[in-house]
Design a protein around this motif. Structure first.
Motif, PDB file in Angstrom:
ATOM      1  N   THR A   1       0.989  -1.274  -0.098  1.00 15.47           N
ATOM      2  CA  THR A   1       0.070  -0.014   0.302  1.00 15.47           C
ATOM      3  C   THR A   1       0.894   1.251  -0.136  1.00 15.47           C
ATOM      4  O   THR A   1       2.188   1.040   0.278  1.00 15.47           O
ATOM      5  CB  THR A   1      -0.739  -0.047   1.260  1.00 15.47           C
ATOM      6  N   PRO A   2       0.209   2.511  -0.296  1.00 16.66           N
ATOM      7  CA  PRO A   2       1.103   3.459  -0.023  1.00 16.66           C
ATOM      8  C   PRO A   2       1.982   3.692   1.188  1.00 16.66           C
ATOM      9  O   PRO A   2       3.147   4.273   1.119  1.00 16.66           O
ATOM     10  CB  PRO A   2       0.186   4.953  -0.075  1.00 16.66           C
ATOM     11  N   ASN A   3       1.403   3.209   2.522  1.00 17.37           N
ATOM     12  CA  ASN A   3       2.199   3.161   3.652  1.00 17.37           C
ATOM     13  C   ASN A   3       3.035   2.109   3.658  1.00 17.37           C
ATOM     14  O   ASN A   3       3.845   2.280   4.753  1.00 17.37           O
ATOM     15  CB  ASN A   3       1.313   3.336   4.889  1.00 17.37           C
ATOM     16  N   SER A   4       2.826   0.969   2.847  1.00 14.03           N
ATOM     17  CA  SER A   4       3.583  -0.155   3.123  1.00 14.03           C
ATOM     18  C   SER A   4       4.238  -0.539   1.638  1.00 14.03           C
ATOM     19  O   SER A   4       3.850  -1.561   0.946  1.00 14.03           O
ATOM     20  CB  SER A   4       2.846  -1.307   3.685  1.00 14.03           C
ATOM     21  N   PRO A   5       5.158   0.194   0.979  1.00 10.18           N
ATOM     22  CA  PRO A   5       5.690  -0.362  -0.202  1.00 10.18           C
ATOM     23  C   PRO A   5       6.613  -1.418  -0.103  1.00 10.18           C
ATOM     24  O   PRO A   5       7.124  -1.749   1.123  1.00 10.18           O
ATOM     25  CB  PRO A   5       6.513   1.007  -0.648  1.00 10.18           C
TER      26      PRO A   5
END
Length: 283
Positions: free
Chosen positions: A152-156
């Motif tokens: 996700t954007p917070n978990s690349p």
């Protein structure tokens, strides 16, 4: 029907009286709220958000947690801007190995970091082949199932040459990131998961450290992506040994978490971005 004219003084007495001191009362009320908020944040709990991957897998970027202030007592850094004239710490008890704590980095005594306490004052610590050796005894760790984190954007996902990070797909076809995970157990019985992404010379094999009195040795759970007590303190970087007075509080509970894909101007995207299963997770 009475034809008697009302007495002007009686008519005036029935009219509502104009409130006096309204502005002052509102100001006092707001000041009281401010004082209570400062006391709550200084003495009881304070919010903290996770800005980096250094505490994976326990904490993800986009997690918000409450930090308990009372367990370790209070220092000047327990209060906003370090304004309290406190020398050292008062009240409370000492942190224990395995506690996850928020602290002011020694490089500037103002930036908040979060790490796990590994070494206490007087401990002798070395890292050999990625394993902690504490007072001459290796800290047990066992390989467990990979940590899998949806991308996700917070978990690349950031695979790098030499690191065991794999980007693949979940059964539903959504992208995910896979990390090698280990279960580590300290001498006091505290167990937690850590990530070891691969052999890194300066991170996995270190010199021997002796923790000074009044200081603690802290590490991130994402061992190869954590600037911690293995390295000298520097601004916006590693932390070195952390003085006890710099510890702000102990991580208490995650109260919110977002994967980062919501847009503030589109409220209908907010619920889908919340990582609902993470809310309420303790330490």
């Amino acid at each position: 029907m009475s034809d008697t004219a009302p007495n002007p003084s009686e008519a005036q007495s029935t009219m509502p009286k104009k409130s006096k001191g309204g502005f002052a009362e509102n100001l006092r009320f707001l000041a009281t709220l401010l004082v209570l908020a400062v006391l709550l944040r200084s003495l009881i709990v304070a919010p903290f958000n996770i800005p980096s991957e250094s505490m994976l897998p326990r904490l993800l970027v986009g997690d918000y947690l409450f930090v308990a202030k009372w367990p370790y007592g209070y220092s000047r850094y327990s209060f906003p801007f370090g304004i309290a004239p406190i020398d050292g710490r008062i009240m409370g008890s000492a942190p224990a190995r395995g506690d996850v704590v928020v602290f002011k980095t020694p490089a500037d005594n103002s930036t908040d970091y979060i790490k796990r306490i590994i070494g206490l004052p007087g401990d002798i610590i070395q890292i050999k082949g990625g394993q902690i050796v504490l007072n001459g005894t290796p800290v047990p760790r066992v390989r467990v199932a990979d940590f899998i984190d949806p991308i996700t954007p917070n978990s690349p996902c950031r695979p790098e040459p030499g690191l065991n990070i794999v980007e693949d797909s979940a059964p539903d076809g959504s992208p995910q990131c896979r990390y090698p995970r280990y279960r580590e157990t300290l001498p006091n019985g505290r167990s937690y998961d850590v990530l070891d992404l691969g052999p890194l010379p300066f991170a996995d094999d270190t010199a021997t450290y002796v923790v000074p009195q009044g200081h603690y040795f802290l590490m991130g759970d994402n061992r190869d992506r954590s600037a911690d007590s293995r390295y000298p303190a520097q601004l916006n970087g590693a932390i070195g040994m952390v003085p006890e007075e710099n510890i702000v509080g102990r991580a208490l509970v995650v109260f919110f978490s977002t994967d980062g894909h919501a847009e503030w101007i589109k409220p209908w995207t907010w619920p889908g971005a919340v990582r609902w299963p993470r809310i309420g997770g303790g330490f």
